[in-house]
Design a protein around this motif. Sequence first.
Motif, PDB file in Angstrom:
ATOM      1  N   SER A 742       0.825  -1.209   0.000  1.00 19.62           N
ATOM      2  CA  SER A 742       0.000   0.000   0.000  1.00 19.62           C
ATOM      3  C   SER A 742       0.856   1.255   0.000  1.00 19.62           C
ATOM      4  N   LEU A 743       1.975   1.232   0.708  1.00 18.71           N
ATOM      5  CA  LEU A 743       2.847   2.410   0.757  1.00 18.71           C
ATOM      6  C   LEU A 743       3.537   2.649  -0.585  1.00 18.71           C
ATOM      7  N   VAL A 744       4.007   1.586  -1.209  1.00 17.21           N
ATOM      8  CA  VAL A 744       4.677   1.745  -2.509  1.00 17.21           C
ATOM      9  C   VAL A 744       3.679   2.254  -3.540  1.00 17.21           C
ATOM     10  N   ASP A 745       2.482   1.697  -3.547  1.00 14.99           N
ATOM     11  CA  ASP A 745       1.449   2.202  -4.469  1.00 14.99           C
ATOM     12  C   ASP A 745       1.110   3.649  -4.164  1.00 14.99           C
ATOM     13  N   ASP A 746       1.086   4.019  -2.864  1.00  9.18           N
ATOM     14  CA  ASP A 746       0.767   5.398  -2.464  1.00  9.18           C
ATOM     15  C   ASP A 746       1.801   6.380  -2.993  1.00  9.18           C
ATOM     16  N   VAL A 747       3.071   6.000  -2.922  1.00 11.09           N
ATOM     17  CA  VAL A 747       4.138   6.901  -3.384  1.00 11.09           C
ATOM     18  C   VAL A 747       3.959   7.243  -4.861  1.00 11.09           C
ATOM     19  N   TYR A 748       3.439   6.313  -5.633  1.00 16.33           N
ATOM     20  CA  TYR A 748       3.276   6.531  -7.070  1.00 16.33           C
ATOM     21  C   TYR A 748       1.856   6.958  -7.451  1.00 16.33           C
ATOM     22  N   ALA A 749       0.984   7.137  -6.480  1.00 14.53           N
ATOM     23  CA  ALA A 749      -0.417   7.424  -6.771  1.00 14.53           C
ATOM     24  C   ALA A 749      -0.582   8.749  -7.506  1.00 14.53           C
ATOM     25  N   ALA A 750      -1.484   8.763  -8.494  1.00 12.42           N
ATOM     26  CA  ALA A 750      -1.732   9.989  -9.266  1.00 12.42           C
ATOM     27  C   ALA A 750      -2.372  11.067  -8.403  1.00 12.42           C
ATOM     28  N   ASP A 751      -3.157  10.690  -7.403  1.00 11.34           N
ATOM     29  CA  ASP A 751      -3.852  11.670  -6.563  1.00 11.34           C
ATOM     30  C   ASP A 751      -3.122  11.903  -5.245  1.00 11.34           C
ATOM     31  N   PHE A 752      -1.799  11.736  -5.235  1.00 13.26           N
ATOM     32  CA  PHE A 752      -1.017  11.841  -4.010  1.00 13.26           C
ATOM     33  C   PHE A 752      -1.224  13.177  -3.312  1.00 13.26           C
ATOM     34  N   ALA A 753      -1.139  14.289  -4.058  1.00 12.72           N
ATOM     35  CA  ALA A 753      -1.247  15.616  -3.437  1.00 12.72           C
ATOM     36  C   ALA A 753      -2.591  15.801  -2.752  1.00 12.72           C
ATOM     37  N   ARG A 754      -3.657  15.389  -3.410  1.00 11.86           N
ATOM     38  CA  ARG A 754      -4.989  15.541  -2.818  1.00 11.86           C
ATOM     39  C   ARG A 754      -5.155  14.635  -1.599  1.00 11.86           C
ATOM     40  N   ALA A 755      -4.629  13.425  -1.679  1.00 11.24           N
ATOM     41  CA  ALA A 755      -4.792  12.476  -0.586  1.00 11.24           C
ATOM     42  C   ALA A 755      -4.028  12.897   0.651  1.00 11.24           C
ATOM     43  N   HIS A 756      -2.985  13.702   0.490  1.00 11.51           N
ATOM     44  CA  HIS A 756      -2.157  14.088   1.635  1.00 11.51           C
ATOM     45  C   HIS A 756      -2.336  15.555   2.029  1.00 11.51           C
ATOM     46  N   ASP A 757      -3.339  16.218   1.456  1.00 14.44           N
ATOM     47  CA  ASP A 757      -3.760  17.539   1.908  1.00 14.44           C
ATOM     48  C   ASP A 757      -2.568  18.498   2.045  1.00 14.44           C
ATOM     49  N   LEU A 758      -1.850  18.687   0.943  1.00 15.42           N
ATOM     50  CA  LEU A 758      -0.663  19.528   0.970  1.00 15.42           C
ATOM     51  C   LEU A 758      -1.018  21.009   0.899  1.00 15.42           C
ATOM     52  N   LEU A 759      -0.142  21.828   1.471  1.00 21.34           N
ATOM     53  CA  LEU A 759      -0.276  23.266   1.301  1.00 21.34           C
ATOM     54  C   LEU A 759      -0.044  23.613  -0.162  1.00 21.34           C
ATOM     55  N   LYS A 760      -0.573  24.774  -0.579  1.00 24.05           N
ATOM     56  CA  LYS A 760      -0.527  25.119  -2.009  1.00 24.05           C
ATOM     57  C   LYS A 760       0.893  25.181  -2.540  1.00 24.05           C
ATOM     58  N   GLU A 761       1.819  25.756  -1.769  1.00 22.55           N
ATOM     59  CA  GLU A 761       3.189  25.878  -2.251  1.00 22.55           C
ATOM     60  C   GLU A 761       3.834  24.501  -2.376  1.00 22.55           C
ATOM     61  N   ALA A 762       3.596  23.637  -1.374  1.00 25.03           N
ATOM     62  CA  ALA A 762       4.136  22.282  -1.434  1.00 25.03           C
ATOM     63  C   ALA A 762       3.516  21.505  -2.592  1.00 25.03           C
ATOM     64  N   GLU A 763       2.211  21.743  -2.814  1.00 22.87           N
ATOM     65  CA  GLU A 763       1.539  21.068  -3.915  1.00 22.87           C
ATOM     66  C   GLU A 763       2.086  21.542  -5.250  1.00 22.87           C
ATOM     67  N   ARG A 764       2.382  22.842  -5.343  1.00 22.97           N
ATOM     68  CA  ARG A 764       2.911  23.394  -6.593  1.00 22.97           C
ATOM     69  C   ARG A 764       4.292  22.800  -6.899  1.00 22.97           C
ATOM     70  N   ARG A 765       5.141  22.736  -5.880  1.00 23.90           N
ATOM     71  CA  ARG A 765       6.479  22.199  -6.088  1.00 23.90           C
ATOM     72  C   ARG A 765       6.432  20.704  -6.430  1.00 23.90           C
ATOM     73  N   LEU A 766       5.533  19.996  -5.765  1.00 19.65           N
ATOM     74  CA  LEU A 766       5.401  18.577  -6.073  1.00 19.65           C
ATOM     75  C   LEU A 766       4.880  18.378  -7.488  1.00 19.65           C
ATOM     76  N   ALA A 767       3.926  19.217  -7.892  1.00 16.25           N
ATOM     77  CA  ALA A 767       3.383  19.099  -9.243  1.00 16.25           C
ATOM     78  C   ALA A 767       4.473  19.332 -10.289  1.00 16.25           C
ATOM     79  N   ARG A 768       5.346  20.314 -10.026  1.00 19.40           N
ATOM     80  CA  ARG A 768       6.453  20.571 -10.953  1.00 19.40           C
ATOM     81  C   ARG A 768       7.392  19.366 -11.011  1.00 19.40           C
ATOM     82  N   ALA A 769       7.746  18.833  -9.835  1.00 19.40           N
ATOM     83  CA  ALA A 769       8.653  17.682  -9.795  1.00 19.40           C
ATOM     84  C   ALA A 769       7.999  16.451 -10.429  1.00 19.40           C
TER      85      ALA A 769
END
Length: 978
Positions: A742-769
């Motif tokens: 479950s953890l390995v699948d979570d790391v690669y999940a397409a909806d990772f940012a939404r599932a982990h309720d990230l702040l906007k700046e963290a979400e933006r940086r993750l989206a870029r990466a």
Amino acid sequence: MGACMGLGERGGVDARLWGKHKGLTSEYPVVCHLMDAAATAGKLWDVVDKDGSLAKWRSYVSFWAGLHDVGKISPSFQVKVPELYKKLVDASPEYGEDRAVPSLGHQEVTHWGLVQILRELGYAAGDSARKDVGHQVAQMLGGHHGRFCAAVSRREWANPSGRTGVGAGKWEDERRRHAELLRGLTGAEEGLDEHLPPALVVLALGVIVVADWLVSQTTFIEPRLPGPGWSATEEQVREHWERSLADAPRLISEAGLGTAEFRDLPFADLFGFEPNTLQRSLVERLPSLVNGPGMLLVTAPPGDGKTEAALYAAGVMARSSRATGLGFCLPTMATTDAMHRRVRAFLRTAFVGAPALTKAHSMAWLSHDAAADAAASAVDAPGVVSGPEATGWLYTGKRPLLAPLSTLTIDQALVAVLPVKFNVLRLMALSGKVLVIDEAHSFDAWMHALLLRFLEWMGALGAPVVVLSATLTGTTARSLVEAYLRGCGHDLSDAFSPVYPGWLFVSAENGKVSEPVAVASERERVIEFPVRAVRRGRDTAHPEHRISVIKELLRPLTEGPEGCVLVCCTTVAEAKETYDALADWFSELEASGGEAPGLRLLHSRFRAKDRAAVTDSCERDFGKTGTRPRTVLVATQIVEQSLDLDFDLIISDLAPLAFLLQRSGRCRRHQNPGGDPHEALRPRWLSRDPRVVVLDPVDANGSFEVPDAWGKVYAESLLRRTSILLRERSNSPIGIPSDVQSLVDDVYAADFARAHDLLKEAERRLARADGERLASDAAQQQLSELVAIPGPSSRTARNLSVLTTPMAGVDEDLITTRLDADSARLVCVYEQDSGRWTLDEAGELPAPGLNGGQKISRDQARTIALHMVPVPARWTGAGAELMKLPPAWEKNSVLAGWTLLPMRRSPTGEWTGRLQPGAVRIRPDVGIFVFKDGVGSPPPARGLTNESHECHPEPADQGLSAYRDRRRGVTAGVETQL
């Protein structure tokens, strides 16, 4: 040679046409060589076709082997020995009616000259090369030198033999006579109505190439040279043919190319212990599922017995297929070395007789023993008239691919699906084994794409495959299954989800995927992954600096009497910096009256003998029966896969979650519910559960930041996702194996940012990466489609040149198993006061070939190989002060690809050389390092006795000789970052 014709009224062949000459006491008639190849190919086909399912093709393959060098019946080839050509033309002027083109290869003449002959022999004709069955066979035989010639164009289709240099008239008539003779001897009387499937082309040509090489050895030919008056009469031809048939089995056996038969033994008899839960489930359920070749996918955590499970399964799968051997593929040289020892112990019980076990590494990472064997074998390999490539395959580095049992790096397999010379031979050699592919989770997008293409070909070739992995996403698992089934001619009709731990079997016969079998781990445990934010920079005294945090975490060790700690770093440079900082700290502790723990360093840039000494000492001290001295080992990722080590605590730089989970297998590794063999030696400061402290990189403001020094070792996207996931779980240990999938699948999940309720700046940086990672993966996958050979489709079979010719516009640097990865093999030589060059600083070991002498002996080659150190290839670029290789090294096919670095004494007495980054030094305990700005050498490693520097490498079977085709070749790039 007397009369020119044989076989009387039937229309004989001209015995004056030579086929072999160089290195022989006299010329060898081409008809003799063709008969030798035909006879040997038939016997080799019996080895390939263990179950008799391909028996209908035996006579054809034997016949085709006889035709492989029919192109030597041409003016362009016969003119290569001028005196023989002149004698031929003087006696028979009709041979002089066609112009010779010395640059035209005889393999091209085979291709062009056979098209019409095969049509006449009943091979279905077509109005173009792609539609003509005879052309396909002719093109196949024209590829016996490793590359297929381009298809005959429409413009030249009407008369391929009319090409200048091929030879019409008398030459064409002789080629036809030889073909008819060979057809009669081999019994391949019928033509063909349909094209050969790609898999059959691979098997047939592979056998033909090996047969050609075996019968081209000077030691084979010399006793068979015809005497005066030999004229290829019917009786003489029949006598030679019978002798060739009789000699073939011995020839194959002496080359070590026979079969390995698995014994049908209970698990406990094979391994000396009862199976665990995973292994028992395979023992009980796999045999009923196997109905021929197929693929077994096993996922389980480190230490759960996947290796023994795979070896047992290999026997089951071999007995239900035509597999006659075992190939164990691993990701790095170090893991291959370790597995080689385990497989060698296994074969003593598991196989009938004593089949040879060989080892092959990718060119970038030759182990100390494999490098020594490769270099030594290159010294006295028998002469093979076919050339150095044949010598390399039969007697040096590539032989393990042809032998029945081998351990090899995955690069050796993946290069088979790149457009390089003799890739078809690789496919044939590997298809005859049960292939075990270990650590499948460790491949990047490029290697994964190549693996999928490789699995397609293995499926088409009917090769049984076992895939092992500690972690796999569901998407990755499905892609592996789909690729294998695609090669078998099936679609993946039903969706499935892998289980962890567990296994499933895919049938090549009917395309069915078994219900995934979940098993309970007998080593269920929880591991803590606390996260510590660390910054970098010059202020190492800052409490959040990486070095300060490491010191803090090590304080219980420095203040107590027990403990073994692993500090795992991302790059060699950072490992060296960490080692130096800890060495200075430990020196200060001792200066103030304390007793510092031992300190060791392990990475890839050691001399082979020194690396062996370090790893041997680590396995001796931290292995299952180790004495566990109070020590810190600073290492790179090299430690996470290759060594059976047990540490009380692991401190690790951040890495993608799958790698951290793999790394965690070294933390209290031998502790399990049944007990702990090291319980009495465990330190008192241990936490209840195993602990891997993750150093999370941040900037001066405390925000996540990937260090520039890490480059592209890991994708920033996966590092960010892992950091977020571990921080969220900081108070929740990870259950292994229960939480892994479950953890390995979570790391690669397409909806990772939404599932982990990230702040906007963290979400933006993750989206870029994420965008960069997905774009890079997609680009690598698309690029692999351009670079890799096509899959085994009917379209591929119609024009075989696509298998060995890169697509137009593809840069040759892309033809590699690992992108952006390259290395050089370096040997340091020391200039002594007397002007002599030695391999050691003390001047006691002369450097072979540098002080005179024109030949490197076998023992000298081994000694040189033990002093080889791998370095990044760029280090030998502009600015490096290197030494020209002496002639004796250039004559050795392995040493010719290595680099000599002269080392001279500095005014301070230190031995120094210069590479592209600057001045370098090398020490047995730290490897090679860049010496900058007058900074002195690092302190010596602590805890290593003189005895541990002794290196007595065990003999290996074969290493890997230089692979170069105007390319860097097969590179195992993982260790360039270790």
